[in-house]
Design a protein around this motif. Structure first.
Motif, mmCIF file in Angstrom:
data_model
loop_
_atom_site.group_PDB
_atom_site.id
_atom_site.type_symbol
_atom_site.label_atom_id
_atom_site.label_comp_id
_atom_site.label_asym_id
_atom_site.label_seq_id
_atom_site.Cartn_x
_atom_site.Cartn_y
_atom_site.Cartn_z
ATOM 1 N N ARG A 103 6.731 4.295 -12.800
ATOM 2 C CA ARG A 103 5.913 3.180 -12.342
ATOM 3 C C ARG A 103 6.635 2.303 -11.321
ATOM 4 O O ARG A 103 6.054 1.333 -10.814
ATOM 5 C CB ARG A 103 5.486 2.317 -13.529
ATOM 6 N N ARG A 135 6.280 -9.827 -10.083
ATOM 7 C CA ARG A 135 5.764 -8.781 -10.976
ATOM 8 C C ARG A 135 5.853 -7.404 -10.334
ATOM 9 O O ARG A 135 6.127 -6.406 -11.016
ATOM 10 C CB ARG A 135 4.320 -9.101 -11.356
ATOM 11 N N LEU A 136 5.632 -7.329 -9.032
ATOM 12 C CA LEU A 136 5.748 -6.043 -8.358
ATOM 13 C C LEU A 136 7.217 -5.597 -8.281
ATOM 14 O O LEU A 136 7.505 -4.393 -8.381
ATOM 15 C CB LEU A 136 5.149 -6.134 -6.954
ATOM 16 N N GLN A 165 8.390 -4.283 -11.867
ATOM 17 C CA GLN A 165 7.683 -3.160 -12.478
ATOM 18 C C GLN A 165 8.499 -1.880 -12.380
ATOM 19 O O GLN A 165 9.062 -1.545 -11.337
ATOM 20 C CB GLN A 165 6.328 -2.966 -11.789
ATOM 21 N N GLY A 166 8.564 -1.149 -13.498
ATOM 22 C CA GLY A 166 9.253 0.131 -13.539
ATOM 23 C C GLY A 166 10.766 0.049 -13.623
ATOM 24 O O GLY A 166 11.435 1.089 -13.548
ATOM 25 N N ILE A 208 8.815 -5.091 -20.349
ATOM 26 C CA ILE A 208 7.865 -5.242 -19.236
ATOM 27 C C ILE A 208 7.333 -3.853 -18.903
ATOM 28 O O ILE A 208 8.060 -2.993 -18.390
ATOM 29 C CB ILE A 208 8.537 -5.885 -18.006
ATOM 30 N N ASN A 209 6.039 -3.644 -19.192
ATOM 31 C CA ASN A 209 5.405 -2.354 -18.947
ATOM 32 C C ASN A 209 4.094 -2.569 -18.197
ATOM 33 O O ASN A 209 3.009 -2.561 -18.778
ATOM 34 C CB ASN A 209 5.131 -1.616 -20.270
ATOM 35 N N THR A 210 4.202 -2.808 -16.938
ATOM 36 C CA THR A 210 3.006 -2.997 -16.113
ATOM 37 C C THR A 210 2.745 -1.751 -15.283
ATOM 38 O O THR A 210 3.631 -0.920 -15.071
ATOM 39 C CB THR A 210 3.181 -4.217 -15.186
ATOM 40 N N GLN A 211 1.512 -1.653 -14.799
ATOM 41 C CA GLN A 211 1.100 -0.485 -14.021
ATOM 42 C C GLN A 211 0.287 -0.911 -12.793
ATOM 43 O O GLN A 211 -0.791 -0.379 -12.525
ATOM 44 C CB GLN A 211 0.282 0.476 -14.901
ATOM 45 N N TYR A 212 0.802 -1.850 -12.066
ATOM 46 C CA TYR A 212 0.122 -2.289 -10.854
ATOM 47 C C TYR A 212 0.304 -1.247 -9.751
ATOM 48 O O TYR A 212 1.378 -0.669 -9.585
ATOM 49 C CB TYR A 212 0.678 -3.630 -10.376
ATOM 50 N N CYS A 247 -2.557 -6.047 -8.363
ATOM 51 C CA CYS A 247 -1.867 -7.041 -9.182
ATOM 52 C C CYS A 247 -2.660 -8.347 -9.221
ATOM 53 O O CYS A 247 -2.815 -8.966 -10.282
ATOM 54 C CB CYS A 247 -0.465 -7.275 -8.634
#
Length: 406
Positions: free
Chosen positions: A246, A329-330, A333-334, A351-355, A361
């Protein structure tokens, strides 16, 4: 062979046949018929040459110069103002205090603000400074006092990389580093392009510094100062700590990073010049008459620029806070980063985001967290600039007191 000497030539006594003044004033002399006293007087005391030193007839060149008169006691007194050195020292101290507040004393607020911005799990948004201070105290109590100063060395590294990159690019290219008073649109565009290129070069190091500031102190080792440089270079080369799938590429982070950096510079520069113009127009420069006016004059010389810089940074941070939230946040991520729980301050969260990008986002934050989700941790901004304003006011009082007592 006939002699070419004039009839009245006898060596030292000759002055020429055509000069009647010397013929009547001097008699012909030679070494044979002159006494030693006359010869000594003739050799050691030459006649005065008109136009050399004596301007009047009858005056002779002095053999020794007269000794200069001794200076009076009043002439030896110093003429410099007694408080000049104190003014310079105080001005340096005020600037140093402001720099210390911006980069060291405000760092805990920056750390907590970034943790709140990247924490999409948080139910407490910390829009008030009271809740922000309460959680910051809990984090310090559970992990130690140095937890809120983590990553401070990496922030200085990012500032150094930014300044160095800007200087090198401006020297190697025609892009202007500073704008003169007589600027034109071409110079402004070139200057903004320089700022954008600087943000692009410093972007991987900024990303590594962001990870160091939000990473929980519980699960990380003690990083070195140059680890930010190593992680930044590894991010560019695709090496270093393994990341998840990600993780966004650097070219995907380029738009929000450059947009935030250039807009922050434009807003802060515009507000700073406007505030400085208003302050100087409100209190024009005056010639000091007594001690109190001297103190006020020196305060007017130092503090307008500090106040203008303070207001400019505050306005830029407040206006661009939503964009900064999206950018952080970008960046995070990953990266498999684990942060502190900003709701309570006693736990950790992954932190597990998928933007997919900046637009996705923005849409996800607006849909799941609401409009106030862009302002998570805004209370730390209030604490940071309140602390900065207090330091400026305290240094102003100390400075005025020192000048009045000088």
């Amino acid at each position: 062979m006939t002699s070419r000497r004039p009839d009245n030539f006898d060596g030292l006594g000759y002055r020429g046949r055509e000069d009647p003044a010397y013929i009547g004033g001097y008699s012909g002399r030679s070494f044979n018929n002159s006494s030693s006293v006359d010869l000594q007087n003739w050799v050691t005391t030459p006649p005065d040459i008109p136009g050399s030193r004596n301007l009047h007839f009858g005056e002779r060149t002095p053999q020794f110069e007269a000794a200069p008169a001794a200076p009076c006691a009043e002439d030896t007194l110093p003429t410099a103002p007694p408080s000049e050195q104190l003014n310079r020292f105080a001005g340096f101290g005020i600037g140093l205090a402001s720099l210390f507040t911006e980069n060291v004393l405000a760092h805990p607020c920056i750390v907590f603000r970034r943790q709140c911005q990247v924490n999409y799990h948080a139910r407490c948004y910390h829009l008030s400074p009271l809740t922000a201070v309460s959680v910051m105290y809990n984090v310090t109590k559970s992990q130690g006092p140095k937890v809120l100063w983590k990553g401070m060395g990496s922030t200085f590294v990012v500032q150094g990389v930014t300044l160095g990159t800007e200087g090198i690019i401006s020297e190697c290219t025609p892009l202007p580093r500073e704008l003169s008073h007589k600027w034109n649109p071409k110079q402004v565009i070139g200057h903004l392009v320089l700022k954008g290129l600087t943000c692009v070069v410093a972007m991987p190091f900024y990303s590594a510094s962001l990870i160091e500031t939000v990473q929980s102190e519980i699960i990380r080792d003690n990083p070195g100062i140059l680890d930010c440089v190593k992680e930044g270079v590894g991010r560019v080369m695709g090496m270093g700590i393994p990341h998840s799938k990600r993780l966004l590429p650097l070219w995907g982070l380029m738009l929000p990073t450059v947009l935030h950096g250039v807009l922050h510079y434009v807003v802060s520069s515009t507000v700073q010049r406007l505030v400085l113009f208003l302050l100087r127009r409100r209190s024009p420069a005056k010639q000091p008459v007594d001690g109190s006016e001297t103190v006020q004059t020196m305060l007017d010389a130092y503090f307008p620029e500090l106040m203008a810089s303070f207001v400019a940074s505050l306005c830029a941070d407040v206006l661009l806070y939503p964009l900064e939230t999206v950018m952080h946040r970008l960046h995070i991520q990953g990266t498999r980063t684990i942060i502190d729980n900003t709701d309570l301050g006693f736990e950790v969260l992954p932190i597990n985001t998928q933007y997919e990008g900046i637009r996705d986002c923005v849409n996800v934050i607006r849909r799941e967290e609401g409009a106030l989700g862009f302002y998570k941790g805004f209370g730390s901004i209030v604490v940071q600039y309140s602390l900065h304003a207090a330091v400026l006011q305290i240094t102003k009082v100390i400075y005025s007191t020192l000048l009045q007592n000088a």
